[in-house]
Design a protein around this motif. Structure first.
Motif, PDB file in Angstrom:
ATOM      1  N   LYS A 248       0.856  -1.186   0.000  1.00 21.02           N
ATOM      2  CA  LYS A 248       0.000   0.000   0.000  1.00 21.02           C
ATOM      3  C   LYS A 248       0.890   1.233   0.000  1.00 21.02           C
ATOM      4  N   ASP A 251      -3.012   5.904  -0.869  1.00 21.53           N
ATOM      5  CA  ASP A 251      -4.304   5.217  -0.965  1.00 21.53           C
ATOM      6  C   ASP A 251      -4.304   4.132  -2.027  1.00 21.53           C
ATOM      7  N   THR A 252      -3.136   3.907  -2.638  1.00 21.01           N
ATOM      8  CA  THR A 252      -3.099   2.979  -3.766  1.00 21.01           C
ATOM      9  C   THR A 252      -2.477   1.643  -3.360  1.00 21.01           C
ATOM     10  N   TYR A 253      -3.063   0.574  -3.880  1.00 20.84           N
ATOM     11  CA  TYR A 253      -2.532  -0.760  -3.612  1.00 20.84           C
ATOM     12  C   TYR A 253      -1.814  -1.268  -4.851  1.00 20.84           C
ATOM     13  N   ARG A 264      -0.715  -2.039 -10.492  1.00 17.59           N
ATOM     14  CA  ARG A 264      -1.676  -1.353  -9.637  1.00 17.59           C
ATOM     15  C   ARG A 264      -2.964  -2.173  -9.488  1.00 17.59           C
ATOM     16  N   VAL A 265      -3.483  -2.237  -8.279  1.00 20.02           N
ATOM     17  CA  VAL A 265      -4.779  -2.890  -8.072  1.00 20.02           C
ATOM     18  C   VAL A 265      -5.851  -1.904  -8.533  1.00 20.02           C
ATOM     19  N   GLU A 267      -9.025   0.407  -8.875  1.00 22.84           N
ATOM     20  CA  GLU A 267      -9.773   1.034  -7.766  1.00 22.84           C
ATOM     21  C   GLU A 267     -10.995   0.220  -7.355  1.00 22.84           C
ATOM     22  N   LYS A 269     -11.393  -2.747  -7.190  1.00 21.23           N
ATOM     23  CA  LYS A 269     -11.071  -4.026  -6.529  1.00 21.23           C
ATOM     24  C   LYS A 269     -10.394  -3.795  -5.178  1.00 21.23           C
ATOM     25  N   GLU A 270     -10.193  -2.506  -4.829  1.00 19.14           N
ATOM     26  CA  GLU A 270      -9.422  -2.217  -3.601  1.00 19.14           C
ATOM     27  C   GLU A 270     -10.084  -2.783  -2.348  1.00 19.14           C
ATOM     28  N   ASP A 271     -11.420  -2.747  -2.334  1.00 23.30           N
ATOM     29  CA  ASP A 271     -12.126  -3.248  -1.150  1.00 23.30           C
ATOM     30  C   ASP A 271     -11.786  -4.704  -0.846  1.00 23.30           C
ATOM     31  N   LYS A 274      -7.964  -4.920   0.783  1.00 28.23           N
ATOM     32  CA  LYS A 274      -7.537  -4.108   1.935  1.00 28.23           C
ATOM     33  C   LYS A 274      -6.825  -4.904   3.025  1.00 28.23           C
TER      34      LYS A 274
END
Ligand code: ATP
Length: 369
Positions: A248, A251-253, A264-265, A267, A269-271, A274
Protein backbone atom coordinates in the motif's frame (compact mmCIF):
# COMPACT_ATOMS: atom_id res chain seq x y z
CA UNK A 1 -38.63 -35.36 -13.69
CA UNK A 2 -35.06 -36.47 -14.23
CA UNK A 3 -33.02 -34.28 -12.00
CA UNK A 4 -30.01 -35.96 -10.37
CA UNK A 5 -29.07 -34.94 -6.86
CA UNK A 6 -26.02 -35.85 -4.83
CA UNK A 7 -26.24 -35.18 -1.11
CA UNK A 8 -23.00 -35.42 0.88
CA UNK A 9 -21.80 -38.37 -1.17
CA UNK A 10 -18.59 -40.20 -0.24
CA UNK A 11 -16.82 -43.12 -1.83
CA UNK A 12 -14.06 -44.93 0.01
CA UNK A 13 -11.83 -47.65 -1.41
CA UNK A 14 -10.17 -48.91 1.77
CA UNK A 15 -8.19 -45.94 3.10
CA UNK A 16 -8.55 -43.95 -0.11
CA UNK A 17 -11.38 -41.42 -0.19
CA UNK A 18 -12.08 -41.20 -3.93
CA UNK A 19 -15.15 -38.94 -3.57
CA UNK A 20 -15.45 -36.52 -0.68
CA UNK A 21 -18.67 -34.92 0.52
CA UNK A 22 -20.04 -34.13 -2.92
CA UNK A 23 -23.34 -32.27 -3.03
CA UNK A 24 -24.69 -31.33 -6.42
CA UNK A 25 -28.05 -30.72 -8.05
CA UNK A 26 -28.29 -31.46 -11.75
CA UNK A 27 -31.52 -30.12 -13.16
CA UNK A 28 -33.91 -31.91 -15.45
CA UNK A 29 -32.71 -31.67 -19.09
CA UNK A 30 -29.39 -30.12 -18.09
CA UNK A 31 -26.06 -31.03 -19.76
CA UNK A 32 -23.52 -31.17 -16.96
CA UNK A 33 -19.85 -32.01 -17.45
CA UNK A 34 -17.66 -33.43 -14.68
CA UNK A 35 -14.07 -32.45 -15.39
CA UNK A 36 -10.76 -32.80 -13.58
CA UNK A 37 -7.35 -34.44 -13.85
CA UNK A 38 -6.82 -38.18 -13.81
CA UNK A 39 -7.80 -39.77 -10.52
CA UNK A 40 -9.97 -36.88 -9.27
CA UNK A 41 -13.01 -39.14 -8.92
CA UNK A 42 -15.01 -38.30 -12.06
CA UNK A 43 -15.67 -41.87 -13.15
CA UNK A 44 -16.38 -43.01 -9.62
CA UNK A 45 -19.01 -40.29 -9.25
CA UNK A 46 -20.61 -41.27 -12.54
CA UNK A 47 -20.51 -44.96 -11.67
CA UNK A 48 -22.24 -44.27 -8.36
CA UNK A 49 -25.00 -42.41 -10.21
CA UNK A 50 -25.27 -45.38 -12.57
CA UNK A 51 -25.40 -47.81 -9.67
CA UNK A 52 -22.22 -49.60 -10.79
CA UNK A 53 -20.43 -48.57 -7.62
CA UNK A 54 -21.86 -48.58 -4.11
CA UNK A 55 -22.05 -45.31 -2.20
CA UNK A 56 -20.05 -45.26 1.06
CA UNK A 57 -22.05 -42.40 2.57
CA UNK A 58 -24.71 -39.90 1.48
CA UNK A 59 -27.64 -40.11 -0.92
CA UNK A 60 -28.12 -40.03 -4.66
CA UNK A 61 -31.55 -39.11 -5.98
CA UNK A 62 -32.93 -39.44 -9.48
CA UNK A 63 -36.00 -37.22 -9.58
CA UNK A 64 -37.41 -37.41 -6.06
CA UNK A 65 -36.34 -40.99 -5.41
CA UNK A 66 -33.30 -42.01 -3.43
CA UNK A 67 -31.64 -44.65 -5.62
CA UNK A 68 -28.81 -45.76 -3.31
CA UNK A 69 -30.18 -49.30 -3.25
CA UNK A 70 -31.82 -49.39 -6.68
CA UNK A 71 -30.22 -51.78 -9.21
CA UNK A 72 -28.61 -50.12 -12.28
CA UNK A 73 -31.20 -51.61 -14.64
CA UNK A 74 -34.03 -50.05 -12.65
CA UNK A 75 -32.59 -46.51 -12.58
CA UNK A 76 -33.86 -45.50 -16.03
CA UNK A 77 -30.42 -44.36 -17.11
CA UNK A 78 -28.19 -45.27 -20.05
CA UNK A 79 -24.42 -45.14 -19.96
CA UNK A 80 -21.97 -44.71 -22.83
CA UNK A 81 -18.38 -45.72 -22.22
CA UNK A 82 -15.05 -44.82 -23.79
CA UNK A 83 -14.54 -48.30 -25.27
CA UNK A 84 -18.03 -48.48 -26.89
CA UNK A 85 -18.50 -52.07 -25.67
CA UNK A 86 -20.27 -53.23 -28.83
CA UNK A 87 -20.96 -56.94 -29.39
CA UNK A 88 -18.57 -57.90 -32.22
CA UNK A 89 -20.68 -60.75 -33.62
CA UNK A 90 -23.87 -58.68 -33.92
CA UNK A 91 -24.61 -56.17 -36.63
CA UNK A 92 -25.37 -52.54 -35.82
CA UNK A 93 -29.14 -53.09 -35.76
CA UNK A 94 -28.86 -55.96 -33.29
CA UNK A 95 -26.34 -54.11 -31.16
CA UNK A 96 -28.82 -51.26 -30.83
CA UNK A 97 -31.82 -53.53 -30.37
CA UNK A 98 -30.19 -55.90 -27.87
CA UNK A 99 -31.14 -54.11 -24.65
CA UNK A 100 -34.74 -53.71 -25.79
CA UNK A 101 -35.00 -57.39 -26.76
CA UNK A 102 -33.73 -58.37 -23.32
CA UNK A 103 -36.45 -56.23 -21.82
CA UNK A 104 -39.00 -58.00 -24.05
CA UNK A 105 -40.10 -54.94 -25.99
CA UNK A 106 -42.51 -55.72 -28.88
CA UNK A 107 -40.77 -56.16 -32.23
CA UNK A 108 -42.39 -53.16 -33.92
CA UNK A 109 -41.50 -50.87 -31.01
CA UNK A 110 -37.86 -52.03 -31.22
CA UNK A 111 -37.91 -51.41 -34.97
CA UNK A 112 -39.34 -47.90 -34.48
CA UNK A 113 -36.80 -46.95 -31.81
CA UNK A 114 -33.76 -48.30 -33.68
CA UNK A 115 -34.80 -46.58 -36.93
CA UNK A 116 -35.43 -43.31 -35.09
CA UNK A 117 -32.06 -43.42 -33.29
CA UNK A 118 -30.28 -44.39 -36.52
CA UNK A 119 -31.94 -41.43 -38.22
CA UNK A 120 -30.91 -38.99 -35.46
CA UNK A 121 -27.32 -40.25 -35.61
CA UNK A 122 -27.13 -40.55 -39.41
CA UNK A 123 -26.23 -44.25 -39.38
CA UNK A 124 -29.26 -45.71 -41.23
CA UNK A 125 -26.98 -47.09 -43.96
CA UNK A 126 -24.79 -48.93 -41.43
CA UNK A 127 -27.43 -51.07 -39.75
CA UNK A 128 -26.35 -54.32 -41.44
CA UNK A 129 -22.64 -53.90 -40.72
CA UNK A 130 -20.63 -55.56 -37.99
CA UNK A 131 -18.62 -53.34 -35.60
CA UNK A 132 -15.30 -54.31 -37.20
CA UNK A 133 -16.54 -52.83 -40.50
CA UNK A 134 -17.02 -49.42 -38.86
CA UNK A 135 -14.71 -46.49 -38.22
CA UNK A 136 -14.11 -45.28 -34.65
CA UNK A 137 -16.57 -42.42 -35.08
CA UNK A 138 -19.24 -44.75 -36.49
CA UNK A 139 -18.75 -47.18 -33.61
CA UNK A 140 -19.17 -44.35 -31.17
CA UNK A 141 -22.43 -43.39 -32.87
CA UNK A 142 -23.68 -46.96 -32.55
CA UNK A 143 -22.78 -46.93 -28.86
CA UNK A 144 -24.79 -43.71 -28.54
CA UNK A 145 -27.61 -45.26 -30.54
CA UNK A 146 -27.77 -48.16 -28.14
CA UNK A 147 -28.21 -45.68 -25.30
CA UNK A 148 -30.77 -43.56 -27.19
CA UNK A 149 -33.11 -46.46 -28.01
CA UNK A 150 -33.57 -47.01 -24.30
CA UNK A 151 -35.17 -43.53 -24.09
CA UNK A 152 -33.70 -43.13 -20.63
CA UNK A 153 -34.35 -40.28 -18.23
CA UNK A 154 -30.63 -39.66 -17.85
CA UNK A 155 -27.61 -40.24 -20.10
CA UNK A 156 -24.28 -40.88 -18.42
CA UNK A 157 -21.18 -40.63 -20.60
CA UNK A 158 -17.67 -41.53 -19.50
CA UNK A 159 -15.08 -40.00 -21.86
CA UNK A 160 -17.05 -41.23 -24.89
CA UNK A 161 -14.88 -39.37 -27.40
CA UNK A 162 -11.41 -40.13 -26.10
CA UNK A 163 -10.70 -42.92 -28.60
CA UNK A 164 -11.42 -40.67 -31.58
CA UNK A 165 -8.86 -38.62 -33.46
CA UNK A 166 -8.74 -34.88 -32.77
CA UNK A 167 -10.81 -33.78 -35.76
CA UNK A 168 -13.56 -36.31 -35.23
CA UNK A 169 -13.64 -35.46 -31.55
CA UNK A 170 -14.37 -31.82 -32.34
CA UNK A 171 -17.11 -32.87 -34.76
CA UNK A 172 -18.69 -35.31 -32.29
CA UNK A 173 -18.67 -32.64 -29.58
CA UNK A 174 -20.98 -30.51 -31.67
CA UNK A 175 -23.10 -33.53 -32.53
CA UNK A 176 -23.50 -34.47 -28.89
CA UNK A 177 -24.57 -30.94 -28.03
CA UNK A 178 -27.13 -31.08 -30.85
CA UNK A 179 -28.24 -34.49 -29.68
CA UNK A 180 -28.83 -33.08 -26.24
CA UNK A 181 -30.94 -30.25 -27.67
CA UNK A 182 -32.93 -32.75 -29.69
CA UNK A 183 -33.49 -35.35 -27.00
CA UNK A 184 -34.04 -32.88 -24.17
CA UNK A 185 -32.73 -35.40 -21.67
CA UNK A 186 -30.49 -34.87 -18.66
CA UNK A 187 -26.88 -35.64 -19.61
CA UNK A 188 -23.93 -36.11 -17.30
CA UNK A 189 -20.65 -36.25 -19.14
CA UNK A 190 -17.20 -37.06 -17.78
CA UNK A 191 -13.98 -35.81 -19.37
CA UNK A 192 -10.46 -34.83 -18.35
CA UNK A 193 -10.35 -32.39 -21.26
CA UNK A 194 -11.20 -28.86 -20.23
CA UNK A 195 -11.85 -27.76 -23.83
CA UNK A 196 -14.45 -30.48 -24.19
CA UNK A 197 -16.03 -29.38 -20.92
CA UNK A 198 -16.05 -25.71 -21.92
CA UNK A 199 -17.63 -26.33 -25.31
CA UNK A 200 -20.30 -28.81 -24.26
CA UNK A 201 -21.63 -28.23 -20.79
CA UNK A 202 -24.51 -26.00 -19.67
CA UNK A 203 -22.68 -26.24 -16.38
CA UNK A 204 -19.30 -27.65 -15.47
CA UNK A 205 -18.32 -29.35 -12.23
CA UNK A 206 -14.58 -29.10 -11.59
CA UNK A 207 -13.19 -31.86 -9.37
CA UNK A 208 -9.86 -32.25 -7.63
CA UNK A 209 -8.93 -35.09 -5.27
CA UNK A 210 -12.57 -36.17 -5.05
CA UNK A 211 -13.73 -32.72 -3.95
CA UNK A 212 -15.96 -30.39 -5.98
CA UNK A 213 -14.01 -27.16 -6.53
CA UNK A 214 -16.62 -25.15 -8.43
CA UNK A 215 -19.91 -25.63 -10.26
CA UNK A 216 -20.65 -22.96 -12.84
CA UNK A 217 -21.47 -22.19 -16.44
CA UNK A 218 -18.40 -22.21 -18.72
CA UNK A 219 -17.88 -18.45 -18.93
CA UNK A 220 -18.31 -17.82 -15.20
CA UNK A 221 -15.83 -20.58 -14.53
CA UNK A 222 -13.37 -19.01 -16.95
CA UNK A 223 -13.79 -15.44 -15.77
CA UNK A 224 -14.36 -16.03 -12.07
CA UNK A 225 -12.47 -19.13 -10.90
CA UNK A 226 -12.94 -19.84 -7.19
CA UNK A 227 -9.35 -20.84 -6.65
CA UNK A 228 -5.96 -21.34 -8.29
CA UNK A 229 -6.73 -24.90 -9.24
CA UNK A 230 -9.80 -23.93 -11.28
CA UNK A 231 -7.99 -20.87 -12.72
CA UNK A 232 -5.10 -23.06 -13.84
CA UNK A 233 -7.13 -26.03 -15.04
CA UNK A 234 -9.68 -24.19 -17.16
CA UNK A 235 -8.19 -22.36 -20.15
CA UNK A 236 -5.41 -23.19 -22.59
CA UNK A 237 -2.66 -22.07 -22.47
CA UNK A 238 -3.14 -21.99 -18.72
CA UNK A 239 -3.45 -18.88 -16.56
CA UNK A 240 -0.07 -17.42 -15.52
CA UNK A 241 0.61 -17.37 -11.80
CA UNK A 242 3.27 -15.23 -10.15
CA UNK A 243 4.15 -14.91 -6.48
CA UNK A 244 3.67 -11.36 -5.23
CA UNK A 245 2.93 -9.19 -2.22
CA UNK A 246 0.25 -6.53 -1.79
CA UNK A 247 1.80 -3.15 -1.01
CA UNK A 248 0.00 0.00 0.00
CA UNK A 249 1.36 3.40 -0.98
CA UNK A 250 -0.82 6.30 0.10
CA UNK A 251 -4.30 5.22 -0.96
CA UNK A 252 -3.10 2.98 -3.77
CA UNK A 253 -2.53 -0.76 -3.61
CA UNK A 254 0.09 -2.49 -5.75
CA UNK A 255 0.77 -6.11 -6.62
CA UNK A 256 4.52 -6.32 -6.19
CA UNK A 257 6.54 -9.16 -7.66
CA UNK A 258 9.57 -8.54 -5.46
CA UNK A 259 10.92 -5.81 -7.71
CA UNK A 260 10.28 -7.69 -10.96
CA UNK A 261 6.87 -6.21 -11.72
CA UNK A 262 4.61 -3.76 -9.99
CA UNK A 263 1.00 -3.62 -11.01
CA UNK A 264 -1.68 -1.35 -9.64
CA UNK A 265 -4.78 -2.89 -8.07
CA UNK A 266 -7.75 -1.37 -9.93
CA UNK A 267 -9.77 1.03 -7.77
CA UNK A 268 -12.94 -1.02 -7.99
CA UNK A 269 -11.07 -4.03 -6.53
CA UNK A 270 -9.42 -2.22 -3.60
CA UNK A 271 -12.13 -3.25 -1.15
CA UNK A 272 -11.31 -6.93 -1.70
CA UNK A 273 -7.61 -6.46 -1.09
CA UNK A 274 -7.54 -4.11 1.93
CA UNK A 275 -6.83 -6.85 4.47
CA UNK A 276 -3.97 -8.18 2.38
CA UNK A 277 -1.65 -5.16 2.61
CA UNK A 278 1.85 -6.52 3.34
CA UNK A 279 0.75 -10.10 2.72
CA UNK A 280 1.77 -12.72 0.19
CA UNK A 281 -0.60 -13.36 -2.67
CA UNK A 282 -0.48 -15.00 -6.09
CA UNK A 283 -1.06 -12.80 -9.09
CA UNK A 284 -3.00 -14.53 -11.89
CA UNK A 285 -3.36 -13.32 -15.46
CA UNK A 286 -4.55 -15.20 -18.52
CA UNK A 287 -2.24 -15.27 -21.58
CA UNK A 288 -4.74 -13.29 -23.68
CA UNK A 289 -4.88 -10.51 -21.09
CA UNK A 290 -1.21 -9.68 -21.64
CA UNK A 291 -0.57 -7.56 -24.75
CA UNK A 292 2.48 -6.64 -26.76
CA UNK A 293 2.45 -2.86 -26.25
CA UNK A 294 3.67 -2.31 -29.82
CA UNK A 295 0.32 -3.43 -31.22
CA UNK A 296 -3.21 -2.16 -30.74
CA UNK A 297 -5.05 -2.91 -27.53
CA UNK A 298 -8.30 -1.63 -26.11
CA UNK A 299 -6.95 -0.37 -22.77
CA UNK A 300 -4.41 2.16 -21.66
CA UNK A 301 -0.91 0.92 -20.92
CA UNK A 302 0.90 2.88 -18.23
CA UNK A 303 3.83 2.23 -15.97
CA UNK A 304 1.59 0.64 -13.36
CA UNK A 305 0.15 -2.04 -15.64
CA UNK A 306 3.16 -2.98 -17.73
CA UNK A 307 6.43 -4.83 -17.40
CA UNK A 308 9.34 -5.95 -19.53
CA UNK A 309 10.22 -9.54 -20.30
CA UNK A 310 12.59 -11.56 -22.45
CA UNK A 311 11.10 -13.59 -25.26
CA UNK A 312 12.22 -17.22 -24.92
CA UNK A 313 10.10 -18.84 -27.61
CA UNK A 314 7.77 -17.51 -30.30
CA UNK A 315 5.03 -19.94 -31.31
CA UNK A 316 2.97 -18.70 -34.28
CA UNK A 317 -0.52 -20.23 -34.26
CA UNK A 318 -1.77 -18.54 -37.44
CA UNK A 319 -4.47 -16.29 -36.03
CA UNK A 320 -2.34 -15.40 -32.99
CA UNK A 321 1.10 -15.90 -31.49
CA UNK A 322 2.04 -17.49 -28.19
CA UNK A 323 5.04 -15.80 -26.61
CA UNK A 324 6.88 -17.77 -23.93
CA UNK A 325 8.43 -15.14 -21.71
CA UNK A 326 10.94 -15.02 -18.92
CA UNK A 327 10.73 -12.24 -16.42
CA UNK A 328 13.37 -12.36 -13.65
CA UNK A 329 12.77 -15.97 -12.76
CA UNK A 330 9.06 -16.01 -13.64
CA UNK A 331 8.00 -17.88 -16.77
CA UNK A 332 4.82 -16.80 -18.43
CA UNK A 333 2.87 -17.06 -21.64
CA UNK A 334 1.25 -14.24 -23.57
CA UNK A 335 -1.23 -14.80 -26.38
CA UNK A 336 -0.71 -11.82 -28.64
CA UNK A 337 -2.02 -10.73 -32.01
CA UNK A 338 -0.51 -12.24 -35.14
CA UNK A 339 1.01 -8.85 -36.10
CA UNK A 340 3.42 -8.95 -33.15
CA UNK A 341 7.01 -8.58 -34.34
CA UNK A 342 8.50 -10.06 -31.16
CA UNK A 343 11.45 -12.35 -31.82
CA UNK A 344 13.26 -14.87 -29.66
CA UNK A 345 15.88 -13.05 -27.60
CA UNK A 346 14.06 -9.66 -27.69
CA UNK A 347 13.22 -7.80 -24.53
CA UNK A 348 9.72 -6.45 -25.04
CA UNK A 349 7.23 -4.33 -23.17
CA UNK A 350 3.96 -5.98 -22.19
CA UNK A 351 0.73 -4.50 -20.90
CA UNK A 352 -1.69 -6.16 -18.52
CA UNK A 353 -5.46 -5.71 -18.85
CA UNK A 354 -6.29 -4.69 -15.29
CA UNK A 355 -9.98 -5.51 -15.81
CA UNK A 356 -9.09 -9.18 -16.13
CA UNK A 357 -6.48 -9.83 -13.45
CA UNK A 358 -6.94 -12.17 -10.48
CA UNK A 359 -5.41 -12.26 -7.04
CA UNK A 360 -5.31 -15.44 -4.95
CA UNK A 361 -4.55 -15.93 -1.28
CA UNK A 362 -1.04 -17.46 -1.23
CA UNK A 363 -1.91 -19.76 1.66
CA UNK A 364 -5.43 -21.00 0.89
CA UNK A 365 -5.14 -20.53 -2.92
CA UNK A 366 -8.71 -19.13 -2.83
CA UNK A 367 -9.52 -16.31 -5.22
CA UNK A 368 -9.62 -12.85 -3.62
CA UNK A 369 -10.88 -11.27 -6.84
P1 ATP B 1 -9.40 -40.98 -14.95
O1 ATP B 1 -9.56 -39.69 -15.70
O2 ATP B 1 -7.96 -41.42 -14.90
O3 ATP B 1 -10.35 -42.05 -15.38
P2 ATP B 1 -11.06 -40.34 -12.66
O4 ATP B 1 -11.10 -38.91 -12.29
O5 ATP B 1 -12.22 -40.88 -13.40
O6 ATP B 1 -9.71 -40.65 -13.41
P3 ATP B 1 -11.62 -42.41 -10.77
O7 ATP B 1 -11.50 -43.52 -11.75
O8 ATP B 1 -12.95 -42.02 -10.31
O9 ATP B 1 -10.85 -41.13 -11.32
O10 ATP B 1 -10.71 -42.78 -9.51
C1 ATP B 1 -10.64 -41.97 -8.36
C2 ATP B 1 -9.67 -42.59 -7.39
O11 ATP B 1 -10.20 -43.81 -6.91
C3 ATP B 1 -8.31 -42.94 -8.01
O12 ATP B 1 -7.32 -42.67 -7.07
C4 ATP B 1 -8.44 -44.43 -8.29
O13 ATP B 1 -7.17 -45.05 -8.25
C5 ATP B 1 -9.33 -44.89 -7.17
N1 ATP B 1 -10.15 -46.05 -7.54
C6 ATP B 1 -11.07 -46.12 -8.52
N2 ATP B 1 -11.66 -47.32 -8.57
C7 ATP B 1 -11.09 -48.07 -7.60
C8 ATP B 1 -11.27 -49.40 -7.14
N3 ATP B 1 -12.17 -50.21 -7.67
N4 ATP B 1 -10.50 -49.82 -6.10
C9 ATP B 1 -9.61 -48.98 -5.53
N5 ATP B 1 -9.39 -47.72 -5.91
C10 ATP B 1 -10.11 -47.26 -6.92
Amino acid sequence: MASVTLEHVYKRFGDLVAVKDQSLEIKDKEFVVLVGPSGCGKSTTLRMIAGLEEISEGDIKIGDNIVNDVAPKDRDIAMVFQNYALYPHMNVYDNMAFGLKLRKFPKDEIERRVQEAADILGIEQLLERKPKQLSGGQRQRVALGRAIVREPQVFLMDEPLSNLDAKLRVQMRTELSKLHDELQTTMIYVTHDQTEAMTMGDRIVVLKDGVIQQVDDPLSLYNHPNNMFVGGFIGSPAMNFMDAKIEKEGDTYYIDGDGTFRIRVPEDKEDYIKDYAGKDVVFGVRPEDIVDTDINHDFEVKEDNSFEADVDVVEPMGSEIYLYLAEEGHSLIARVEAESKAQTGDTISLGVDLRKIHIFDAETEECIF
